[in-house]
Design a protein around this motif. Sequence first.
Motif, mmCIF file in Angstrom:
data_model
loop_
_atom_site.group_PDB
_atom_site.id
_atom_site.type_symbol
_atom_site.label_atom_id
_atom_site.label_comp_id
_atom_site.label_asym_id
_atom_site.label_seq_id
_atom_site.Cartn_x
_atom_site.Cartn_y
_atom_site.Cartn_z
ATOM 1 N N LYS A 59 1.082 -1.159 -0.131
ATOM 2 C CA LYS A 59 0.295 0.081 -0.074
ATOM 3 C C LYS A 59 0.820 1.151 0.005
ATOM 4 C CE LYS A 59 -4.058 -2.046 2.117
ATOM 5 N NZ LYS A 59 -4.755 -2.227 3.481
ATOM 6 N N ASP A 60 1.734 1.171 0.978
ATOM 7 C CA ASP A 60 3.160 2.370 0.940
ATOM 8 C C ASP A 60 3.161 2.527 -0.478
ATOM 9 O OD1 ASP A 60 2.421 2.969 3.431
ATOM 10 O OD2 ASP A 60 4.415 1.874 4.469
ATOM 11 N N VAL A 61 3.690 1.559 -1.148
ATOM 12 C CA VAL A 61 4.556 1.632 -2.475
ATOM 13 C C VAL A 61 3.404 2.258 -3.417
ATOM 14 C CG1 VAL A 61 5.525 0.494 -4.639
ATOM 15 C CG2 VAL A 61 6.352 -0.118 -2.617
ATOM 16 N N ALA A 62 2.254 1.752 -3.531
ATOM 17 C CA ALA A 62 1.073 2.245 -4.409
ATOM 18 C C ALA A 62 0.870 3.792 -4.224
ATOM 19 C CB ALA A 62 -0.232 1.162 -4.189
ATOM 20 N N LYS A 63 1.032 4.139 -2.958
ATOM 21 C CA LYS A 63 0.662 5.537 -2.581
ATOM 22 C C LYS A 63 1.818 6.508 -2.841
ATOM 23 C CE LYS A 63 -3.394 4.810 -0.086
ATOM 24 N NZ LYS A 63 -4.083 4.899 1.532
ATOM 25 N N GLY A 64 2.954 5.980 -3.050
ATOM 26 C CA GLY A 64 4.240 6.613 -3.330
ATOM 27 C C GLY A 64 5.024 6.692 -2.005
ATOM 28 N N ARG A 65 4.563 6.205 -0.918
ATOM 29 C CA ARG A 65 5.229 6.631 0.450
ATOM 30 C C ARG A 65 6.218 5.954 0.596
ATOM 31 N NH1 ARG A 65 -0.405 6.031 2.871
ATOM 32 N NH2 ARG A 65 0.213 3.922 3.054
ATOM 33 N N VAL A 66 7.143 5.997 -0.357
ATOM 34 C CA VAL A 66 8.678 5.458 -0.122
ATOM 35 C C VAL A 66 9.731 6.295 -0.227
ATOM 36 C CG1 VAL A 66 7.742 3.439 -1.635
ATOM 37 C CG2 VAL A 66 8.743 5.229 -2.869
ATOM 38 N N LYS A 67 10.968 5.747 0.208
ATOM 39 C CA LYS A 67 12.027 6.468 0.041
ATOM 40 C C LYS A 67 13.174 5.939 -0.780
ATOM 41 C CE LYS A 67 15.575 8.594 3.210
ATOM 42 N NZ LYS A 67 15.815 9.622 2.372
ATOM 43 N N ASP A 68 13.701 6.768 -1.412
ATOM 44 C CA ASP A 68 14.726 6.272 -2.703
ATOM 45 C C ASP A 68 16.224 6.310 -1.686
ATOM 46 O OD1 ASP A 68 16.751 5.752 -4.396
ATOM 47 O OD2 ASP A 68 15.926 7.427 -5.609
ATOM 48 N N TRP A 69 16.749 5.128 -1.385
ATOM 49 C CA TRP A 69 17.930 4.769 -0.809
ATOM 50 C C TRP A 69 19.078 5.124 -1.561
ATOM 51 C CZ3 TRP A 69 17.836 4.932 4.695
ATOM 52 C CH2 TRP A 69 16.716 5.050 5.047
ATOM 53 N N GLY A 70 18.855 5.414 -2.818
ATOM 54 C CA GLY A 70 19.926 5.392 -3.710
ATOM 55 C C GLY A 70 20.705 4.082 -4.104
ATOM 56 N N LEU A 71 20.012 2.931 -3.978
ATOM 57 C CA LEU A 71 20.384 1.751 -4.261
ATOM 58 C C LEU A 71 20.323 1.337 -5.805
ATOM 59 C CD1 LEU A 71 19.443 -0.239 -1.116
ATOM 60 C CD2 LEU A 71 21.496 0.643 -1.607
ATOM 61 N N LYS A 72 21.024 1.090 -6.310
ATOM 62 C CA LYS A 72 20.987 0.618 -7.889
ATOM 63 C C LYS A 72 20.882 -0.969 -7.852
ATOM 64 C CE LYS A 72 20.769 4.953 -9.041
ATOM 65 N NZ LYS A 72 19.647 5.463 -8.761
ATOM 66 N N ILE A 73 20.092 -1.284 -8.393
ATOM 67 C CA ILE A 73 19.960 -3.171 -8.527
ATOM 68 C C ILE A 73 20.161 -3.293 -10.020
ATOM 69 C CG2 ILE A 73 18.603 -5.034 -8.399
ATOM 70 C CD1 ILE A 73 17.247 -3.630 -5.991
ATOM 71 N N SER A 74 21.110 -4.145 -10.486
ATOM 72 C CA SER A 74 21.486 -4.384 -11.783
ATOM 73 C C SER A 74 20.461 -5.788 -12.066
ATOM 74 C CB SER A 74 23.051 -4.830 -11.951
ATOM 75 O OG SER A 74 23.406 -5.289 -13.155
ATOM 76 N N ASN A 75 20.215 -5.877 -13.373
ATOM 77 C CA ASN A 75 19.530 -6.884 -13.825
ATOM 78 C C ASN A 75 20.367 -7.911 -14.572
ATOM 79 O OD1 ASN A 75 17.005 -6.325 -12.654
ATOM 80 N ND2 ASN A 75 16.416 -5.383 -14.637
ATOM 81 N N SER A 76 21.636 -7.456 -14.547
ATOM 82 C CA SER A 76 22.818 -8.697 -15.086
ATOM 83 C C SER A 76 23.172 -9.623 -14.472
ATOM 84 C CB SER A 76 23.606 -7.648 -16.024
ATOM 85 O OG SER A 76 24.439 -6.765 -15.066
#
Length: 76
Positions: A59-76
């Motif tokens: 619900k928090d994600v859907a409402k935009g109640r999130v914090k960008d911790w600056g983590l970059k996740i690679s799909n490779s």
Amino acid sequence: MNNTEVRQQINQYLDGLSSERLELVADFLAYLADKESEDATKELVDIPGFIESFERGKKDVAKGRVKDWGLKISNS
């Protein structure tokens, strides 16, 4: 035996199998992967309060109640 050695041994066995046996191996591997996923899911669900916390997080994600911790996740 480490993972690399096990994979090499598996590949040697696979090289000697017929198409029909390879299909059987593929089905068995799919079963094992499914079982592994089910076991991991059960482990999470068994954590007290996990489901409620997970639903709250969705619900928090859907409402935009999130914090960008600056983590970059690679799909490779």
